[in-house]
Structure formats: structure tokens, C-alpha cells
Design an enzyme around this catalytic site. Structure first.
Site, short mmCIF file in Angstrom:
data_model
loop_
_atom_site.label_atom_id
_atom_site.label_comp_id
_atom_site.label_asym_id
_atom_site.label_seq_id
_atom_site.Cartn_x
_atom_site.Cartn_y
_atom_site.Cartn_z
CD GLN A 100 -2.80 1.35 2.32
OE1 GLN A 100 -2.31 1.47 3.45
NE2 GLN A 100 -4.09 1.36 2.10
CG HIS A 164 -4.00 4.79 2.15
ND1 HIS A 164 -5.37 4.87 2.21
CD2 HIS A 164 -3.60 4.58 3.43
CE1 HIS A 164 -5.77 4.74 3.47
NE2 HIS A 164 -4.71 4.55 4.23
N GLY A 165 -6.10 5.89 -1.00
CA GLY A 165 -6.92 7.08 -1.27
C GLY A 165 -7.98 7.28 -0.21
CB ALA A 166 -9.32 5.21 2.22
CE1 TYR A 169 -2.20 8.29 7.23
CE2 TYR A 169 -4.22 7.06 6.82
CZ TYR A 169 -3.13 7.35 7.62
OH TYR A 169 -2.99 6.73 8.84
#
Ligand SMILES: Cc1cc2nc3c(=O)[nH]c(=O)nc-3n(C[C@H](O)[C@H](O)[C@H](O)COP(=O)(O)O)c2cc1C
Length: 360
Positions: A100, A164-166, A169
Site C-alpha cells: 500500500q 491509499h486514497g482513503a 491521508y
């Protein structure tokens, strides 16, 4: 729909033994410079012994200089060797592993010399730093950093990468109107707010090739009272991600200061489980690429229900595997009692992510 939990499938370009994924779990087991340690490798090989279809590593930093915490980094070539030791160990056990990739953005701890970026310089009570608004030049650099990080991941032998688009961040904050107040092509409409992620995706593709699996984890909602990413917009964003060519989307939700954490506490009954299911079902119907659903799974019966009665391709779990890395062995042996995890969230520990019940 005829799908079974324990069957071999191709999940976004990766051949996996079953439809259960270990969702990204920050390990805090690297050394203080983010290099892989023997302890980290052992944790992953223990998970391989647990027959999990696909492992997704904890968030691994692609941008140099953001943190000095013991999370993994992939921000320069010196990290490749240790990461290769990790992927070799997993592959020797017939496991599959995706890294990730993250830019921590303003959700960062540990480096007083780093001024965190955010889309518009809007602060967050979770961070002791005041973020600065990222310039377009700096955006270009971040985009390149994701491509370079992904290429290093490929060289290190990972089976794919997950952006990581959640969870608040850096990329997640571009999607969130509360944090993204930009007036340029990176702010405003959802088409503009996804732009930086699509640019990073294109950069990854151009450096890693068409066949390298590239996943994304995204929020279907931030669950903020005001200014959060809404389901309406995340549904559009998911379509844009699929159109761009992402191989799989993992559906999550929530940010630290919202009404619901990504890792909700007190999951007690089967009704509490699979708490993003309704959203995941809709996204899976909308799109042709495989959807992975995370959030509160504990019982095999709930997992079987989601797999057999929806278009969702796989489910992922985090906390149950911290408590029992070999949970699936138990289920496959016919001991199908639900996970022993009590969703207390005490697994977060600066000395390494571990279950309080397993600490010596
Ligand atoms: C200790 C811990 C570390 C986590 N680290 C990450 C991470 O590195 N990246 C990420 O996307 N989510 C992370 N999460 C969120 C999980 O991947 C998952 O989305 C969330 O815990 C809900 O799944 P669960 O109910 O199966 O635990 C973490 C959660 C916990 C409890």
C-alpha cells in the site's frame, strides 16, 4: 451468484487462493528509518501460514522526509533490498502481497522538520503540525514519487500496489471538500478532486507497464457532518478510477474526526458487521472491475453471504488477523466460530501493531 469464498480467482490481475484479503495494517515494525526488519518478515510469513488469499501491507511512504516513525518506506532505492526479502519470504510460502503506497500528508507524526502538505492548508486536530497548501509544482513531484515508489515495488517483487486514497491521508483529503478548497483544476468538482490521483495512477502505469496490478483503497463517505466526501461523489470517483484503468477498488469509509472511524469499535452482532456493505454493493453493481469490501467482518456466515449474494468480489479484514493470523485455518478446519477480535482498537501500539490479548 454462485461465487464461493474459498475458491481460486484472479483478483485484479493476481491469482489468489481465496476471496479473503488482509486489508492494509500499519505494522510499526520497520526500523526507525522505515527499513524492513526480521520481525516484520516473520509477521507476514505467519499470515501466509494462515492461508489468506492476498496480503496488503501497511501504509508505506513514497515521499521522502515525511516521517521518522517505524512504518515502512519505499521512498528511495535503498529500500528495495529489504522489501525484496519480504516478498521473497511471502512467495516462498505461496502467498501474494501488494504494497500500500501512501503519502501521509497532514496525518503524520514523528518528524519535526517536515511541514506537512494538504490540498489547501486546512488544519486537522489529529496533527500537531500546521499543514501548508501544496503548490502545483509540488503536486507534480508527488505524482512522480508515486510512480517511482510503484516501480520500486515492482523491482522488489510485489504482486501489485494499492494507492491509499482513503481515511484522511493526502489523496483522501483532495477528495474531501472540507480539506480541498482549491480553485484550480485540483479542486471543486469531483472530476477535479480526483485529478491528482488519476495523474499518480498514470505515472505508475507509465513506469510499471500495463500488466502490473494497481489497486486503490477509497472512502465511500467520510461520514462528516459537513464538508465530507459524500457517497454521491465517491460513486462518481469510483467510476472515474475504473475508467482510468485501476485493476481493483477496496471500499472503506470514515476519517479520524468523522462520525465513524474506518475501524469501528464494538462490532458485536452480525448486524454490526460489514458496515460498508450497502455502499459496496452499489459500487460493485456500477463497475466491471473487482470490488473488495472492508469493515467489520468477523463471521464466515456474513462473508459467505456477501460473496454469494452480491457482485462484491472479495472481502478484506484487518483486526481479526491481528488477533488470529490463522483465523482462516480454523475456519477451513470446520471450527467456524467468529473471529475472537473484540474491536477494541487497542492493537495500535508504538512498539508494533499487536493484539492486547497476544501481548506477553
Ligand atoms: C492497527 C490498525 C492499522 C491500520 N492500518 C491501516 C493502513 O496502514 N492502511 C489502511 O488503509 N488502513 C489501515 N487500517 C484500517 C484497516 O485496513 C481497515 O480498513 C479497518 O480496520 C476496518 O477493517 P476491520 O474491521 O477488518 O478491522 C488499520 C486499522 C488498524 C486497526
Amino acid at each position: 451468484m454462485g461465487k464461493k469464498v474459498f475458491e481460486k480467482i484472479n483478483l485484479g490481475g493476481i491469482e489468489v487462493n481465496n476471496r479473503i484479503v488482509r486489508s492494509a495494517t500499519g505494522e510499526l515494525m520497520a526500523d526507525s528509518n522505515g527499513y524492513v526488519t526480521d520481525r516484520l518478515i516473520k509477521m507476514y510469513t505467519d499470515l501466509c501460514d494462515g492461508d489468506i488469499g492476498l496480503l496488503i501491507t501497511g501504509l508505506t511512504e513514497v515521499v521522502e522526509g515525511t516521517l521518522t516513525y517505524t512504518l515502512m518506506k519505499i521512498s528511495d532505492d535503498s529500500y528495495i533490498e529489504g522489501l525484496k526479502r519480504l516478498t521473497d519470504a511471502v512467495h516462498e510460502k505461496n502467498g501474494k502481497i501488494v504494497v500500500q503506497l501512501v503519502h501521509h500528508g497532514a496525518q503524520v507524526k514523528g518528524n519535526p522538520d517536515y511541514t506537512p502538505y494538504s490540498p489547501s492548508g486546512v488544519g486537522d486536530e489529529e496533527s500537531s503540525f500546521k499543514p501548508k497548501e501544496i503548490t502545483k509544482e509540488e503536486i507534480k513531484k508527488v505524482v512522480e514519487d508515486f510512480g517511482d515508489g510503484a516501480l520500486r515495488a515492482k523491482k522488489a517483487g510485489f504482486d501489485g500496489v494499492q494507492i491509499h486514497g482513503a481515511h484522511g491521508y493526502f489523496f483522501s483529503r483532495f477528495l474531501t471538500p472540507y480539506y480541498n478548497r482549491r480553485n484550480d483544476e485540483y479542486g471543486g468538482s469531483i472530476e477535479n478532486r480526483v485529478r491528482i490521483i488519476l495523474e499518480a495512477y498514470e505515472n505508475v502505469r507509465s513506469k510499471c507497464g500495463e500488466d502490473f496490478p494497481v489497486f486503490i483503497k477509497m472512502n465511500i463517505s467520510d461520514f462528516l457532518e459537513k464538508g465530507g466526501l459524500t457517497f454521491e461523489d465517491s460513486r462518481k470517483a469510483a467510476k472515474l478510477f475504473a475508467q482510468a484503468g485501476f485493476d481493483s477498488i477496496e471500499i472503506s469509509g470514515g476519517i479520524r474526526r468523522g462520525d465513524h472511524l474506518p475501524m469501528r469499535p464494538k462490532i458485536k452482532t452480525v448486524e454490526d458487521e460489514a458496515y460498508h456493505r450497502d455502499y459496496g454493493e452499489i459500487i460493485a453493481k456500477d463497475l466491471d472491475i473487482p470490488i473488495i469490501l472492508v469493515g467489520g467482518f468477523k463471521s464466515l456466515e456474513v462473508i459467505e453471504d456477501v460473496i454469494s449474494n452480491t457482485d462484491i468480489e472479495a472481502v478484506s479484514m484487518c483486526r481479526p488477523f491481528i488477533r488470529e493470523p490463522r483465523l482462516l485455518n480454523r475456519w477451513l478446519d470446520g471450527q467456524t466460530e467468529k473471529s475472537k477480535c473484540i474491536s477494541c482498537n487497542q492493537c495500535f501500539s508504538p512498539t508494533g501493531t499487536t493484539c492486547i490479548f497476544n501481548r506477553k
